[in-house]
Design a protein around this motif. Structure first.
Motif, short mmCIF file in Angstrom:
data_model
loop_
_atom_site.label_atom_id
_atom_site.label_comp_id
_atom_site.label_asym_id
_atom_site.label_seq_id
_atom_site.Cartn_x
_atom_site.Cartn_y
_atom_site.Cartn_z
N LYS A 165 -2.39 -29.36 72.42
CA LYS A 165 -2.82 -28.24 71.58
C LYS A 165 -4.32 -28.23 71.34
O LYS A 165 -4.85 -27.26 70.81
CB LYS A 165 -2.08 -28.28 70.25
N GLN A 166 -5.03 -29.32 71.72
CA GLN A 166 -6.47 -29.37 71.49
C GLN A 166 -7.21 -28.83 72.70
O GLN A 166 -6.86 -29.16 73.85
CB GLN A 166 -6.94 -30.80 71.22
N PRO A 167 -8.23 -28.00 72.49
CA PRO A 167 -9.06 -27.56 73.62
C PRO A 167 -9.69 -28.77 74.31
O PRO A 167 -9.94 -29.81 73.67
CB PRO A 167 -10.13 -26.69 72.95
N PRO A 168 -9.97 -28.68 75.60
CA PRO A 168 -10.46 -29.83 76.36
C PRO A 168 -11.91 -30.20 76.04
O PRO A 168 -12.35 -31.29 76.37
CB PRO A 168 -10.33 -29.38 77.81
N SER A 169 -12.68 -29.29 75.43
CA SER A 169 -14.08 -29.57 75.13
C SER A 169 -14.54 -28.67 73.99
O SER A 169 -13.85 -27.71 73.62
CB SER A 169 -14.96 -29.30 76.37
N ARG A 170 -15.71 -29.01 73.44
CA ARG A 170 -16.27 -28.18 72.37
C ARG A 170 -16.54 -26.77 72.87
O ARG A 170 -16.28 -25.80 72.17
CB ARG A 170 -17.57 -28.81 71.85
N ARG A 171 -17.05 -26.65 74.08
CA ARG A 171 -17.33 -25.31 74.61
C ARG A 171 -16.04 -24.51 74.75
O ARG A 171 -15.99 -23.32 74.41
CB ARG A 171 -18.05 -25.39 75.95
#
Length: 487
Positions: A79-85
């Motif tokens: 559920k977490q995006p792979p990076s800040r961008r």
């Protein structure tokens, strides 16, 4: 035998996050969309839709993608995006779908690889603040009361008569070949269809709305009432009225309040058309038999709507000043209007809503009448003069019950049914000696010996709900429209 791989639960999959994770892993493996498509038997355009969160993949395809990329299925489903961008890109995409962002009228911003991450940080920060500003209460209770007072003053100046809305209602009825009498459901649906809308009766309408209009499908959704339940005619016409009167998203609470009053007026003008109603009232006046309940019977509307409609028409057409009040059994005023000089209780801002009316007024005395659902007639001597009033508890109201009162100065009582009543009371309110303070003997007996737990009137005392349409739950209505769009 080879053991089958364990299926992974995909319920609640966030498409935007899944697409970002898929793109991140694909690029990390040095693959193009065409390369990955060849391995899973899908076209690059299909995979592009998935990566952009526009299409939901089946579980079998998720497993095929994970195998082709050499990662566990769970890696793609995190559920977490792979990076800040990636997190910023998802947040910006979600912000652009938010009503507060769309209301700015800006074109859709597509984020490419050349857009610096710092720019995304700024855009997401601005969008977050925009949502925060939108989530603030539409108005404080003080501002809401002031808006009510200003609107009531405007209504009094024009005798509560809106000629533009009368014409809009008459034109809508003429287009549907309305011939007179109570507006049937068939005629109502014809009126709505003439303006490109259809009506859907549903059992699961969100609780925060009376109606919901799908502007993409031109559908007006209203609650499906049981046989013998309240008529949805007024609610449907109120929804239609917003569009025929050219309403836009309310700028503030005062604008919201004005639009609601105008939409209610439009519905009443449709259900009790001006030309026929004025002729009906003139005839009754000639017989000295004006009565709200007759409009209820002839046009099959609620007592409240009929009384409101009388205030729209009798000052402008019959030169009769009047007042109107809606209150509960404890005397709390919910709505009020007057152009006849009667003195309503009011706070320092001039607001009437939330104030408690005198115990001697008809709107309170009707609750102790032998038959509260029949008209209660009385004369009231007040500091502003003597008034003839008729009050009735609206039988179509909810279980709490609301009294609807219509009154006129004494000299105009000769035109109304019930004028022969001998019920006459004296009210000195707002003088505390009238009914705001307990009699001396009672006060001496109980002063200091009572500790009540007050029932808060949350609709009056608390901060107003947030949003352009106060109290409406956006999540509920968007989920509802999504569910019914394919019906």
């Amino acid at each position: 035998m080879k053991e089958s791989p364990k299926l992974v639960e995909t319920e609640g999959l966030d498409l935007a996050t899944f697409g970002q994770r898929l793109r991140h892993v694909r690029r990390a493996r040095g693959m193009t969309l065409a390369d990955l498509g060849a391995r899973v038997g899908r076209t690059p355009s299909v995979l592009s839709l998935i990566e952009n969160g526009k299409r939901e993949p089946r579980l079998t395809l998720v497993e095929q993608l994970a195998t082709a990329l050499g990662v566990p299925v769970g890696e793609l489903l995190k559920k977490q995006p792979p990076s800040r961008r990636a997190q910023l890109e998802i947040a910006l995409e979600q912000s652009q779908r938010d009503p507060s962002y769309r209301a700015l009228g800006l074109p859709q911003l597509r984020v490419g690889t050349r857009v610096p991450t710092e720019v995304l940080e700024h855009l997401v920060g601005l969008a977050t603040e925009l949502r925060a500003q939108r989530s603030k209460p539409t108005a404080t209770p003080e501002e809401a009361r002031a808006a009510n007072a200003a609107l009531r003053s405007s209504m009094r100046e024009r005798g509560n008569y809106f000629p533009d809305i009368e014409r809009a209602a008459a034109d809508a009825l003429a287009r549907a070949s309305y011939a007179g009498g109570a507006l049937s459901q068939g005629m109502l649906l014809s009126v709505v269809a003439q303006h490109g809308f259809s009506v859907r009766f549903v059992p699961d309408l969100p609780r925060s709305v009376r109606s919901l209009t799908d502007l993409r499908g031109n559908r007006i959704y209203v609650k499906q009432e049981p046989v013998g339940g309240h008529s949805a005619r007024a609610v449907i016409l109120q929804a239609l009225g917003h569009f025929l009167l050219g309403h836009d998203t309310p700028r503030d609470f005062a604008d919201f309040l004005r639009q609601r009053v105008e939409a209610n007026y439009f519905a009443a003008a449709m259900l009790i058309p001006e030309t026929a109603a004025v002729a009906f009232l003139r005839d009754a006046m000639s017989r000295r038999d004006l009565a709200v309940e007759d409009l209820v019977d002839v046009y099959s509307v609620s007592y409240e709507m009929a009384a409101h409609r009388v205030t729209n028409l009798i000052t402008h057409h019959l030169e009769l000043p009047c007042h109107f009040v809606k209150n509960d059994a404890s005397g709390i005023i919910y709505k009020a209007y007057q152009n006849d000089g009667i003195l309503f209780p009011a706070d320092i801002t001039g607001a009437i809503e939330g104030q408690r009316m005198c115990r001697q007024w008809s709107g309170r005395r009707v609750f102790s009448a032998p038959d509260r659902f029949s008209p209660h007639y009385q004369y009231s001597d007040t500091p502003a003069g003597t008034y003839f009033c008729v009050a009735q508890v609206d039988p179509r109201a909810d279980e709490r019950g609301y009294a609807i009162s219509l009154g006129v100065p004494f000299e105009h009582s000769r035109w109304f049914r019930g004028r022969e009543t001998t019920d006459r009371v004296k009210s000195n309110c707002p003088d505390g000696e009238c009914c705001q303070r307990a009699p001396l003997t009672l006060a001496e007996r109980w002063d200091g010996m009572a500790w009540p737990s007050a029932r808060a009137h949350s609709h009056i005392l608390s901060a107003l709900p947030a949003g352009s349409f106060p109290g409406v739950d956006d999540v509920d209505i968007y989920e509802f429209l999504d569910q019914h769009a394919a019906d």
